[in-house]
Write a protein that holds these residues in place. Sequence first.
Motif, short mmCIF file in Angstrom:
data_model
loop_
_atom_site.label_atom_id
_atom_site.label_comp_id
_atom_site.label_asym_id
_atom_site.label_seq_id
_atom_site.Cartn_x
_atom_site.Cartn_y
_atom_site.Cartn_z
N ALA A 35 0.80 -1.22 0.00
CA ALA A 35 0.00 0.00 0.00
C ALA A 35 0.83 1.27 0.00
CB ALA A 35 -0.94 0.00 1.21
N ARG A 36 2.16 1.14 0.20
CA ARG A 36 3.06 2.31 0.09
C ARG A 36 4.24 1.96 -0.81
NH1 ARG A 36 3.65 5.74 5.69
NH2 ARG A 36 4.69 7.12 4.18
N ALA A 37 3.92 1.45 -1.96
CA ALA A 37 4.94 0.98 -2.90
C ALA A 37 5.67 2.15 -3.55
CB ALA A 37 4.30 0.11 -3.96
N ARG A 38 6.84 1.86 -4.09
CA ARG A 38 7.59 2.79 -4.93
C ARG A 38 8.17 2.02 -6.11
NH1 ARG A 38 9.09 7.89 -2.80
NH2 ARG A 38 8.61 8.17 -0.57
N VAL A 39 8.48 2.72 -7.18
CA VAL A 39 9.14 2.11 -8.34
C VAL A 39 10.64 2.28 -8.18
CG1 VAL A 39 9.43 2.19 -10.84
CG2 VAL A 39 7.18 2.60 -9.85
N CYS A 40 11.34 1.17 -8.03
CA CYS A 40 12.79 1.20 -7.80
C CYS A 40 13.60 0.48 -8.87
CB CYS A 40 13.12 0.59 -6.44
SG CYS A 40 12.34 1.43 -5.05
N ALA A 41 12.98 -0.47 -9.59
CA ALA A 41 13.75 -1.30 -10.52
C ALA A 41 13.00 -1.52 -11.83
CB ALA A 41 14.08 -2.64 -9.86
N PRO A 42 12.73 -0.45 -12.60
CA PRO A 42 12.03 -0.64 -13.87
C PRO A 42 12.93 -1.33 -14.90
CG PRO A 42 12.71 1.66 -13.62
CD PRO A 42 13.03 0.97 -12.32
N GLN A 43 12.31 -2.14 -15.73
CA GLN A 43 13.03 -2.85 -16.80
C GLN A 43 12.40 -2.55 -18.14
OE1 GLN A 43 12.74 -7.14 -16.91
NE2 GLN A 43 14.54 -7.38 -18.23
N VAL A 44 13.23 -2.29 -19.12
CA VAL A 44 12.81 -2.11 -20.51
C VAL A 44 13.49 -3.17 -21.35
CG1 VAL A 44 12.73 -0.51 -22.47
CG2 VAL A 44 12.73 0.39 -20.13
N VAL A 45 12.73 -3.88 -22.18
CA VAL A 45 13.31 -4.83 -23.12
C VAL A 45 12.84 -4.45 -24.52
CG1 VAL A 45 13.61 -7.23 -23.82
CG2 VAL A 45 13.29 -6.67 -21.40
N VAL A 46 13.79 -4.25 -25.42
CA VAL A 46 13.48 -3.97 -26.82
C VAL A 46 13.66 -5.26 -27.61
CG1 VAL A 46 14.01 -2.60 -28.85
CG2 VAL A 46 14.23 -1.57 -26.58
N PHE A 47 12.58 -5.74 -28.20
CA PHE A 47 12.60 -6.95 -29.02
C PHE A 47 12.67 -6.55 -30.50
CE2 PHE A 47 10.23 -8.03 -25.16
CZ PHE A 47 10.94 -9.15 -24.72
N ALA A 48 13.44 -7.28 -31.28
CA ALA A 48 13.59 -6.95 -32.70
C ALA A 48 13.33 -8.18 -33.56
CB ALA A 48 14.99 -6.42 -32.98
N GLY A 49 12.62 -7.96 -34.67
CA GLY A 49 12.34 -9.05 -35.61
C GLY A 49 12.16 -8.49 -37.01
N ASN A 50 12.33 -9.35 -38.00
CA ASN A 50 12.14 -8.95 -39.40
C ASN A 50 10.91 -9.62 -39.99
OD1 ASN A 50 13.99 -6.94 -40.15
ND2 ASN A 50 15.67 -8.43 -40.17
N HIS A 51 10.29 -8.93 -40.94
CA HIS A 51 8.99 -9.31 -41.48
C HIS A 51 9.06 -9.57 -42.99
CE1 HIS A 51 6.51 -8.09 -37.91
NE2 HIS A 51 7.67 -7.55 -37.62
#
Length: 341
Positions: free
Chosen positions: A60-76
């Motif tokens: 109930a008193r959370a904070r954001v401390c460890a955000p993660q971003v993943v960039v996925f790449a593919g060809n079409h």
Amino acid sequence: MPTPFVTLSDFSALLRDLPGPDAGSIATARARDATLTKPPGALGRLEEVAAWYCGWRGDARARVCAPQVVVFAGNHGVVAQGVSAFPSEVTAQMVANFEAGGAAVNQLAGVAGARLDVRALDLDRPTGDIATGPAMSEAGCVAALTAGWEAVDPGADLFVAGEMGIGNTTSAAAIALAIHGGTAADWVGRGTGLDDAGLAHKAQVVARAVAANPARGGLAVLAALGGRELAAMAGAIARARSQRIPVLLDGFICTAAAACLEAEVPGALDHALAAHVSAEPGHARLLDRLGKAPLLSLGLRLGEGSGAVLGIGVVQSALACHSGMASFSEAGISGAPGPEA
């Protein structure tokens, strides 16, 4: 540890058995909000964002401390139909740019304090041309879902899935058309910079793709019309839910991938907020269909997860206020003013 699915049917069953938010944490967070040194509702939507996040984290008193971003790449393979202003080779070149730290998303992730990972998926082997047949077999789609599932750090506390793939706005438009109907023109945009003639041609290709792939069900549509990076994003979004990690959705392509989960199992995106609405015309329509109101509207159309990474700051700010502000009693302020105070 092996992934808990080996078929699309397994993955569908998994979606039906994912955890929900903690109602007690939401109630406690809302009760706390009512005591903070501000008029009720004065922080607007930030108050709901904070309660939503606290519910998924069970704090109930959370904070954001460890955000993660993943960039996925593919060809079409559909790039062969002339739907993009750039060749497929640009996908690998941009992956190298991500890895070298030179892209916009690298800069934005640095500002947000987010970990950034890059996952390139068989760039030398494009998916099938959706204008003439399916993009992926079931096994190929499961492999891409697995790549996304395995890319999520269980220690993360906020997740963003980004993408890179020349031709993938065509794939996203075809998914949106297959799931939500309308006409191809409702869903196509200029992508990497098509002129009017190119835009009309792209709409024709999208219509042909949906006609050539009469798939039903969100995961079947993902396999038939998606790309490896779209399937990986869907796998990652589902994995985040399994770990109670809230998700910020990026632009049209990410939202199309996520829409396949929602089409398969309604409610599968309850742990996800739309970080922004992009300049791709189909994105606003798709968010409307999903009932997702964007946090930001900045005219972005870059992809990479860039808009969602900007949204990290909004969530961080919401939680900083919610968890860090003093209550009226703590601040020694007598009486709580009303909303007009």
